[in-house]
Design a protein around this motif. Structure first.
Motif, PDB file in Angstrom:
ATOM      1  N   LEU A   5      -9.906   4.005  -4.125  1.00 47.83           N
ATOM      2  CA  LEU A   5      -8.687   4.385  -3.409  1.00 47.83           C
ATOM      3  C   LEU A   5      -8.999   4.833  -1.986  1.00 47.83           C
ATOM      4  CD1 LEU A   5      -6.754   6.311  -6.210  1.00 47.83           C
ATOM      5  CD2 LEU A   5      -6.653   3.882  -5.600  1.00 47.83           C
ATOM      6  N   HIS A  47      -7.081  -4.222 -10.069  1.00 47.43           N
ATOM      7  CA  HIS A  47      -7.139  -2.839 -10.526  1.00 47.43           C
ATOM      8  C   HIS A  47      -6.268  -2.667 -11.772  1.00 47.43           C
ATOM      9  CE1 HIS A  47      -6.290   1.528 -10.472  1.00 47.43           C
ATOM     10  NE2 HIS A  47      -7.479   1.631  -9.906  1.00 47.43           N
ATOM     11  N   HIS A  48      -5.087  -3.252 -11.752  1.00 44.53           N
ATOM     12  CA  HIS A  48      -4.182  -3.200 -12.901  1.00 44.53           C
ATOM     13  C   HIS A  48      -4.825  -3.873 -14.113  1.00 44.53           C
ATOM     14  CE1 HIS A  48      -0.494  -3.433 -15.255  1.00 44.53           C
ATOM     15  NE2 HIS A  48      -0.654  -4.735 -15.351  1.00 44.53           N
ATOM     16  N   ILE A  64      -5.195  -6.429  -0.223  1.00 36.87           N
ATOM     17  CA  ILE A  64      -4.839  -5.214  -0.954  1.00 36.87           C
ATOM     18  C   ILE A  64      -4.007  -5.560  -2.182  1.00 36.87           C
ATOM     19  CG2 ILE A  64      -3.548  -3.046  -0.839  1.00 36.87           C
ATOM     20  CD1 ILE A  64      -4.382  -2.765   2.051  1.00 36.87           C
ATOM     21  N   PHE A  65      -3.099  -6.525  -2.039  1.00 35.75           N
ATOM     22  CA  PHE A  65      -2.280  -6.925  -3.183  1.00 35.75           C
ATOM     23  C   PHE A  65      -3.151  -7.431  -4.328  1.00 35.75           C
ATOM     24  CE2 PHE A  65      -0.090 -10.370  -5.483  1.00 35.75           C
ATOM     25  CZ  PHE A  65       0.907  -9.625  -6.092  1.00 35.75           C
ATOM     26  N   PHE A  68      -2.134   2.463  -3.442  1.00 32.24           N
ATOM     27  CA  PHE A  68      -2.087   1.047  -3.056  1.00 32.24           C
ATOM     28  C   PHE A  68      -0.805   0.743  -2.289  1.00 32.24           C
ATOM     29  CE2 PHE A  68      -5.418   0.257  -6.261  1.00 32.24           C
ATOM     30  CZ  PHE A  68      -6.174  -0.693  -5.621  1.00 32.24           C
ATOM     31  N   ALA A  69       0.316   1.288  -2.754  1.00 30.17           N
ATOM     32  CA  ALA A  69       1.597   1.040  -2.092  1.00 30.17           C
ATOM     33  C   ALA A  69       1.601   1.597  -0.675  1.00 30.17           C
ATOM     34  CB  ALA A  69       2.737   1.661  -2.909  1.00 30.17           C
ATOM     35  N   GLU A  85      -3.600   5.562 -13.276  1.00 23.36           N
ATOM     36  CA  GLU A  85      -2.971   4.311 -12.852  1.00 23.36           C
ATOM     37  C   GLU A  85      -1.755   4.562 -11.978  1.00 23.36           C
ATOM     38  OE1 GLU A  85      -2.598   1.406 -16.166  1.00 23.36           O
ATOM     39  OE2 GLU A  85      -3.912   2.773 -17.244  1.00 23.36           O
ATOM     40  N   TRP A 102      -4.976  -4.688  -5.962  1.00 22.60           N
ATOM     41  CA  TRP A 102      -4.097  -3.960  -6.877  1.00 22.60           C
ATOM     42  C   TRP A 102      -3.947  -4.717  -8.196  1.00 22.60           C
ATOM     43  CZ3 TRP A 102       0.794  -5.606  -8.671  1.00 22.60           C
ATOM     44  CH2 TRP A 102       1.454  -4.662  -9.473  1.00 22.60           C
ATOM     45  N   VAL A 156      -9.641   1.617  -0.060  1.00 22.04           N
ATOM     46  CA  VAL A 156      -8.398   0.854   0.110  1.00 22.04           C
ATOM     47  C   VAL A 156      -7.520   1.496   1.180  1.00 22.04           C
ATOM     48  CG1 VAL A 156      -6.218   0.254  -1.018  1.00 22.04           C
ATOM     49  CG2 VAL A 156      -8.371  -0.177  -2.181  1.00 22.04           C
ATOM     50  N   SER A 215      -2.955   5.731  -8.603  1.00 20.37           N
ATOM     51  CA  SER A 215      -3.569   4.601  -7.903  1.00 20.37           C
ATOM     52  C   SER A 215      -2.508   3.654  -7.355  1.00 20.37           C
ATOM     53  CB  SER A 215      -4.504   3.841  -8.852  1.00 20.37           C
ATOM     54  OG  SER A 215      -5.539   4.678  -9.322  1.00 20.37           O
ATOM     55  N   ASP A 216      -1.472   3.394  -8.156  1.00 20.52           N
ATOM     56  CA  ASP A 216      -0.388   2.517  -7.696  1.00 20.52           C
ATOM     57  C   ASP A 216       0.252   3.072  -6.423  1.00 20.52           C
ATOM     58  OD1 ASP A 216      -0.780   0.789  -9.777  1.00 20.52           O
ATOM     59  OD2 ASP A 216       0.912   1.491 -10.980  1.00 20.52           O
TER      60      ASP A 216
END
Length: 205
Positions: free
Chosen positions: A91, A69-70, A62-63, A16-17, A9, A66, A94, A12-13
């Protein structure tokens, strides 16, 4: 039961960022040599409307990815190799969103709009498939999921991700003839995913 997916996680965060930050690179400030007054600046900004559209659409896409995904990893407590690779596929896709976003920004208002939109909708078809794959792998073995999750909840999450797939495929198919309509469908799907992520949270609780 101890959660084993924290490193997945966190990684992945970070991806995404980075992916969401890369989108801003396609927004350009005009050269001072071509802007003489406020009118010139307004004309320039109007001419860049496709860039703003593409940026906004991809940012919120994308937001919301995310967010989902969370929420999905709130249900996944353990990991195996298949889950790690399925998550890696998400990922990878994305991180690639910035490329079709740039194409959409540059070519949506021209004769190549159909191909630009087809590539844009196409990557979201693949992303949706990758989310379905992740949940399919995780839900095959209930021991990988949070303690106490019911079969009904597993089915609801599966159906939630499956619902969007045919719509994305339709958007991709019609993008070759009606790119503006295909892009509008993507916008509608954004709203769908925003509301559906709340359903996953209800399932968790």
């Amino acid at each position: 039961m101890e959660k084993e997916t924290v490193r997945i996680e966190n990684f992945s965060d970070a991806v995404f960022a980075i992916a969401i930050t890369l989108l801003v690179l396609d927004l350009h400030v005009p050269d001072t040599n071509i802007i003489k007054n406020g009118t010139d600046l307004l004309v320039y900004l109007k001419g860049e409307w496709t860039s703003y559209l593409a940026f906004t659409l991809s940012f919120f896409s994308i937001f919301i990815m995310w967010v989902n995904h969370h929420k999905i990893f709130k249900q996944i407590y353990s990991r195996n190799t298949a889950i790690m690779f399925a998550n890696g596929l998400i990922l990878f896709l994305v991180s690639a969103v910035s490329f079709p976003t740039a194409l959409l920004a540059r070519f949506f208002d021209g004769e190549a709009s159909n191909i630009a939109v087809a590539l844009y909708t196409g990557i979201f078809v693949l992303i949706n498939i990758s989310y379905n794959l992740l949940w399919f792998i995780a839900s095959k073995n209930k021991k990988l999921l949070r303690p106490g999750i019911t079969n009904s909840a597993i089915l609801k999450i599966r159906n939630n991700y499956l619902y969007g797939l045919p719509t994305y495929i339709i958007a991709f198919g019609i993008s070759f003839q009606f790119p503006a309509i295909a892009l509008a469908i993507c916008m509608i799907l954004l709203v769908f995913w925003a509301f559906s992520s709340g359903k996953i949270n209800v399932i968790q609780e």
